[in-house]
Write a protein that holds these residues in place. Sequence first.
Motif, PDB file in Angstrom:
ATOM      1  N   ALA A 125      -4.351   8.202  -4.654  1.00 56.08           N
ATOM      2  CA  ALA A 125      -4.772   8.008  -3.268  1.00 56.08           C
ATOM      3  C   ALA A 125      -6.350   7.685  -3.230  1.00 56.08           C
ATOM      4  CB  ALA A 125      -4.621   9.220  -2.597  1.00 56.08           C
ATOM      5  N   ALA A 126      -7.060   8.063  -4.247  1.00 55.76           N
ATOM      6  CA  ALA A 126      -8.364   7.803  -4.270  1.00 55.76           C
ATOM      7  C   ALA A 126      -8.843   6.556  -4.776  1.00 55.76           C
ATOM      8  CB  ALA A 126      -9.124   9.098  -4.792  1.00 55.76           C
ATOM      9  N   THR A 127      -7.882   6.054  -5.347  1.00 53.07           N
ATOM     10  CA  THR A 127      -8.400   4.677  -6.010  1.00 53.07           C
ATOM     11  C   THR A 127      -8.636   3.611  -4.991  1.00 53.07           C
ATOM     12  OG1 THR A 127      -7.088   5.288  -7.990  1.00 53.07           O
ATOM     13  CG2 THR A 127      -7.510   2.857  -7.618  1.00 53.07           C
ATOM     14  N   PRO A 128      -9.712   2.903  -5.071  1.00 54.11           N
ATOM     15  CA  PRO A 128     -10.140   1.785  -4.185  1.00 54.11           C
ATOM     16  C   PRO A 128      -8.959   0.611  -4.259  1.00 54.11           C
ATOM     17  CG  PRO A 128     -11.811   2.143  -5.285  1.00 54.11           C
ATOM     18  CD  PRO A 128     -10.850   2.902  -6.154  1.00 54.11           C
ATOM     19  N   LEU A 129      -8.448   0.381  -2.960  1.00 54.32           N
ATOM     20  CA  LEU A 129      -7.311  -0.844  -2.858  1.00 54.32           C
ATOM     21  C   LEU A 129      -7.979  -2.264  -3.415  1.00 54.32           C
ATOM     22  CD1 LEU A 129      -6.075   0.120   0.612  1.00 54.32           C
ATOM     23  CD2 LEU A 129      -5.055   0.705  -1.433  1.00 54.32           C
ATOM     24  N   PRO A 130      -7.233  -2.885  -4.286  1.00 53.45           N
ATOM     25  CA  PRO A 130      -7.503  -4.044  -4.689  1.00 53.45           C
ATOM     26  C   PRO A 130      -7.893  -5.023  -3.574  1.00 53.45           C
ATOM     27  CG  PRO A 130      -5.161  -3.871  -4.948  1.00 53.45           C
ATOM     28  CD  PRO A 130      -5.657  -2.613  -4.447  1.00 53.45           C
ATOM     29  N   VAL A 152       3.866   4.460   7.438  1.00 57.39           N
ATOM     30  CA  VAL A 152       2.908   4.084   8.867  1.00 57.39           C
ATOM     31  C   VAL A 152       1.719   4.253   8.841  1.00 57.39           C
ATOM     32  CG1 VAL A 152       2.824   4.829  11.243  1.00 57.39           C
ATOM     33  CG2 VAL A 152       5.348   4.528  10.177  1.00 57.39           C
ATOM     34  N   ILE A 153       1.295   5.303   7.926  1.00 61.59           N
ATOM     35  CA  ILE A 153      -0.346   5.286   8.104  1.00 61.59           C
ATOM     36  C   ILE A 153      -0.744   4.479   7.303  1.00 61.59           C
ATOM     37  CG2 ILE A 153      -2.150   7.005   7.082  1.00 61.59           C
ATOM     38  CD1 ILE A 153      -0.148   9.406   7.742  1.00 61.59           C
ATOM     39  N   ASP A 154      -0.223   4.045   5.932  1.00 62.81           N
ATOM     40  CA  ASP A 154      -0.600   3.123   5.113  1.00 62.81           C
ATOM     41  C   ASP A 154      -0.624   1.843   5.728  1.00 62.81           C
ATOM     42  OD1 ASP A 154      -1.155   4.187   2.442  1.00 62.81           O
ATOM     43  OD2 ASP A 154       1.196   4.599   2.179  1.00 62.81           O
ATOM     44  N   ASP A 155       0.016   1.463   6.632  1.00 59.58           N
ATOM     45  CA  ASP A 155       0.162   0.128   7.359  1.00 59.58           C
ATOM     46  C   ASP A 155      -1.221  -0.056   8.210  1.00 59.58           C
ATOM     47  OD1 ASP A 155       2.695  -0.853   6.335  1.00 59.58           O
ATOM     48  OD2 ASP A 155       3.849  -0.209   7.886  1.00 59.58           O
ATOM     49  N   SER A 156      -1.514   1.222   8.687  1.00 59.00           N
ATOM     50  CA  SER A 156      -2.737   1.151   9.689  1.00 59.00           C
ATOM     51  C   SER A 156      -4.191   1.304   8.870  1.00 59.00           C
ATOM     52  CB  SER A 156      -2.749   2.155  10.719  1.00 59.00           C
ATOM     53  OG  SER A 156      -2.631   3.558  10.179  1.00 59.00           O
ATOM     54  N   ASP A 157      -3.950   1.639   7.736  1.00 58.18           N
ATOM     55  CA  ASP A 157      -5.401   1.883   6.795  1.00 58.18           C
ATOM     56  C   ASP A 157      -6.212   0.768   6.626  1.00 58.18           C
ATOM     57  OD1 ASP A 157      -5.984   3.697   3.388  1.00 58.18           O
ATOM     58  OD2 ASP A 157      -7.236   2.891   5.243  1.00 58.18           O
ATOM     59  N   ARG A 158      -7.345   0.797   7.314  1.00 62.92           N
ATOM     60  CA  ARG A 158      -8.236  -0.241   6.797  1.00 62.92           C
ATOM     61  C   ARG A 158      -9.462  -0.055   6.154  1.00 62.92           C
ATOM     62  NH1 ARG A 158      -7.336  -3.853  11.495  1.00 62.92           N
ATOM     63  NH2 ARG A 158      -5.776  -2.980  13.078  1.00 62.92           N
ATOM     64  N   LEU A 159      -9.443   1.099   5.269  1.00 70.25           N
ATOM     65  CA  LEU A 159     -10.401   1.568   4.504  1.00 70.25           C
ATOM     66  C   LEU A 159     -10.124   1.381   3.003  1.00 70.25           C
ATOM     67  CD1 LEU A 159     -11.776   4.557   6.165  1.00 70.25           C
ATOM     68  CD2 LEU A 159     -12.634   2.630   6.383  1.00 70.25           C
ATOM     69  N   PRO A 160     -10.571   0.049   2.383  1.00 67.16           N
ATOM     70  CA  PRO A 160     -10.437  -0.009   0.937  1.00 67.16           C
ATOM     71  C   PRO A 160     -10.813   1.149   0.126  1.00 67.16           C
ATOM     72  CG  PRO A 160     -12.041  -1.380   1.628  1.00 67.16           C
ATOM     73  CD  PRO A 160     -11.588  -0.747   2.842  1.00 67.16           C
ATOM     74  N   VAL A 161     -11.997   1.814   0.588  1.00 66.85           N
ATOM     75  CA  VAL A 161     -12.411   3.149  -0.239  1.00 66.85           C
ATOM     76  C   VAL A 161     -12.532   4.167   0.738  1.00 66.85           C
ATOM     77  CG1 VAL A 161     -14.320   3.792  -1.530  1.00 66.85           C
ATOM     78  CG2 VAL A 161     -13.898   1.571  -1.602  1.00 66.85           C
ATOM     79  N   LEU A 162     -11.954   5.411   0.233  1.00 71.65           N
ATOM     80  CA  LEU A 162     -12.026   6.663   1.124  1.00 71.65           C
ATOM     81  C   LEU A 162     -13.231   7.114   1.017  1.00 71.65           C
ATOM     82  CD1 LEU A 162      -8.825   8.656   0.000  1.00 71.65           C
ATOM     83  CD2 LEU A 162      -9.128   6.799   1.805  1.00 71.65           C
ATOM     84  N   PRO A 163     -13.837   7.576   2.115  1.00 67.32           N
ATOM     85  CA  PRO A 163     -15.115   8.408   2.411  1.00 67.32           C
ATOM     86  C   PRO A 163     -15.033   9.615   1.640  1.00 67.32           C
ATOM     87  CG  PRO A 163     -14.453   7.761   4.586  1.00 67.32           C
ATOM     88  CD  PRO A 163     -13.170   7.511   3.463  1.00 67.32           C
ATOM     89  N   LEU A 164     -16.356   9.865   1.061  1.00 70.54           N
ATOM     90  CA  LEU A 164     -16.283  11.185   0.182  1.00 70.54           C
ATOM     91  C   LEU A 164     -15.690  12.641   1.209  1.00 70.54           C
ATOM     92  CD1 LEU A 164     -17.537  12.567  -2.205  1.00 70.54           C
ATOM     93  CD2 LEU A 164     -19.603  12.725  -1.376  1.00 70.54           C
ATOM     94  N   ALA A 165     -16.214  12.568   2.234  1.00 68.78           N
ATOM     95  CA  ALA A 165     -15.712  13.609   3.017  1.00 68.78           C
ATOM     96  C   ALA A 165     -13.888  13.604   3.102  1.00 68.78           C
ATOM     97  CB  ALA A 165     -16.251  13.716   4.502  1.00 68.78           C
ATOM     98  N   ARG A 215       0.765  -1.171  -0.230  1.00 69.25           N
ATOM     99  CA  ARG A 215      -0.111   0.016   0.192  1.00 69.25           C
ATOM    100  C   ARG A 215       0.886   1.087   0.021  1.00 69.25           C
ATOM    101  NH1 ARG A 215      -3.914  -1.121   4.932  1.00 69.25           N
ATOM    102  NH2 ARG A 215      -2.210  -2.454   5.593  1.00 69.25           N
ATOM    103  N   SER A 216       0.627   2.234  -0.921  1.00 73.29           N
ATOM    104  CA  SER A 216       1.410   3.642  -1.084  1.00 73.29           C
ATOM    105  C   SER A 216       0.616   4.595  -1.151  1.00 73.29           C
ATOM    106  CB  SER A 216       2.396   3.171  -1.979  1.00 73.29           C
ATOM    107  OG  SER A 216       1.572   3.089  -3.379  1.00 73.29           O
ATOM    108  N   ARG A 217      -0.809   4.564  -0.579  1.00 72.94           N
ATOM    109  CA  ARG A 217      -1.645   5.774  -0.743  1.00 72.94           C
ATOM    110  C   ARG A 217      -1.083   6.815  -0.351  1.00 72.94           C
ATOM    111  NH1 ARG A 217      -7.550   4.308   1.178  1.00 72.94           N
ATOM    112  NH2 ARG A 217      -7.627   3.670  -0.938  1.00 72.94           N
ATOM    113  N   TRP A 218      -0.944   6.831   1.101  1.00 68.13           N
ATOM    114  CA  TRP A 218      -0.688   8.080   1.966  1.00 68.13           C
ATOM    115  C   TRP A 218       0.764   8.113   1.980  1.00 68.13           C
ATOM    116  CZ3 TRP A 218      -4.476  10.539   2.734  1.00 68.13           C
ATOM    117  CH2 TRP A 218      -5.847  10.180   2.835  1.00 68.13           C
ATOM    118  N   ALA A 219       1.693   7.226   1.547  1.00 66.06           N
ATOM    119  CA  ALA A 219       3.147   7.794   1.309  1.00 66.06           C
ATOM    120  C   ALA A 219       3.194   8.605   0.131  1.00 66.06           C
ATOM    121  CB  ALA A 219       3.649   6.223   0.985  1.00 66.06           C
ATOM    122  N   LEU A 220       2.444   8.458  -0.703  1.00 67.59           N
ATOM    123  CA  LEU A 220       2.618   9.350  -2.084  1.00 67.59           C
ATOM    124  C   LEU A 220       2.098  10.548  -1.623  1.00 67.59           C
ATOM    125  CD1 LEU A 220       1.674   6.658  -4.741  1.00 67.59           C
ATOM    126  CD2 LEU A 220       3.901   7.679  -4.507  1.00 67.59           C
TER     127      LEU A 220
END
Length: 523
Positions: free
Chosen positions: A502-507, A417-430, A173-178
């Motif tokens: 960042a907004a793309t749902p995780l596989p 570190v944030i990516d390691d803890s991210d449990r949301l495959p899809v980000l909320p709209l807000a 996962r590299s959403r928040w790292a990017l």
Amino acid sequence: MSPKSLSIESDASNVAHRGRWKVFIVAFTAILMPMLLWTLASPLMSVPDEPSHAIRAAAVVRGEISSVPWSENTQLARADVPRYVAHAHELTCYAFDPTISAGCMRPVAGDPLKIVTTGHSAGTNSPAYYAIVGIPTLVLDGTPALYAMRGVNAVLTAATLALMIMQLTLLRRSRWALVATYIAVTPMVIYLGGAINPNGLEIAAAGALLVTLTATFRIPSSRAGLWERAGFVVVSAALLLSTRSIAMLWVLLIIAAAFALGDKTIVRQLLRKPAAWTAVGLSALFAAGTAYWYLHPAGLSPQQFQGAGTSPRVAFVEMLSRTLDFADGYVGLFGWVDTPSPSFSVIAWSFAIVATIAAALVLGTARGRLTVLALALLMIFIPAITQVVLISSTGYIWQGRYMLALLLCLLVACGIVIDDSDRLPVLPLALKRALMGMLVLLAFGHVFSLLTTLRRYVVSVTGGLREMLLEPQWQPPLSWQALTALMAVAVGAAVWLTYRRAATPLPVGSLAAGTNIVETKAK
């Protein structure tokens, strides 16, 4: 790590591995464009110490590897270079006085190709960086050669940052790292990358080394893949060590941080791999050569700055109390430390940096939080300790940009570190809206920083938009209007690329049932 988790990590990495060079090319293009815009927007020799770096580079590629004191000023190193390079000192007529525009610059007098003797303040630096950046002076001359030297530095820096981003995308996962990388690449980083100054390459190489080591310590690799990463480690370490003496400290801290972010099982496996030991051996050779250089100084007389002779205790307390004052240098303190970024940019980046660190400390695992906290404390104490060592001989020399290499590593580590803890495959709209809002604000910060600096050089700080349009005293190549418009396009593309990732749902399956793979233990 359980076999199931190991398989998930390996599968996810394999998918990213196949498209890694596409990521590199896109990232390289996205970073190089704004750097080249800063290359053109900044008058030649308007970056701190750029004349000395240019002279040192031209001397090194002509065989002057070692440095000897210049007889006319023993605080400077002697150099025999073409007159147009030696003229670099005379191009700084606007330095330290923002009420003087770049229109005061004058062309080289006499034969520009004649070899003359001059002095520079970069004699204590390793010659490796200058041997690369000085190459254009062997095939070009005059203004084109000086701009080409900037261009070489921009290509090196952009390629190294692109390598870092490529390695980030290989993580599970590299959403928040990017996102953290987007925040870490401040206007000051882009500005330094487009100049003749090793600071930009130092920042990029530090990030590339951290991420490549972290990826190596977290992702099971094929034999070919491990050799590739080993090569990247050696290149990143060599480039970092070629910049400044403090880079040796950065290498040690980066290795420690990568171990902390890595997987112990994979690290133990690496101890049996020839590629790993080859990387260690070659990097150690570069480090030994760098240490030898700095242990045999050129014998230059020390330069004296304000505060020389101050008590070390007073200097330590003073530096700690000024910790937040260095924020300008992190975001943008352009020219000869006489043109700060607008307050809007400083506020936007300050909020983004603090929010990223806070999120990592709140959401991270115990090991991740400790790593982030340690790097954050080092950001505070390294300037103070360094200044204590130097205060009696040279005085106060510290600038915020000297810590940008560690700041980049800190923010990227926060993202991991944030990516390691991210449990949301899809980000909320807000959260998507908040993320886009922050990215756009920082993009405006990039454009405003460039425009503020252009105004300072086109008409000086005493002029306004009307004077810039109708009575410019200096014009950069392409015009300031074109450079500003192109910067808006460049940072807009960077916003889109970062947000899209960042907004793309995780596989499906990449979250491993919400567990942190690095923390997972074999049953």
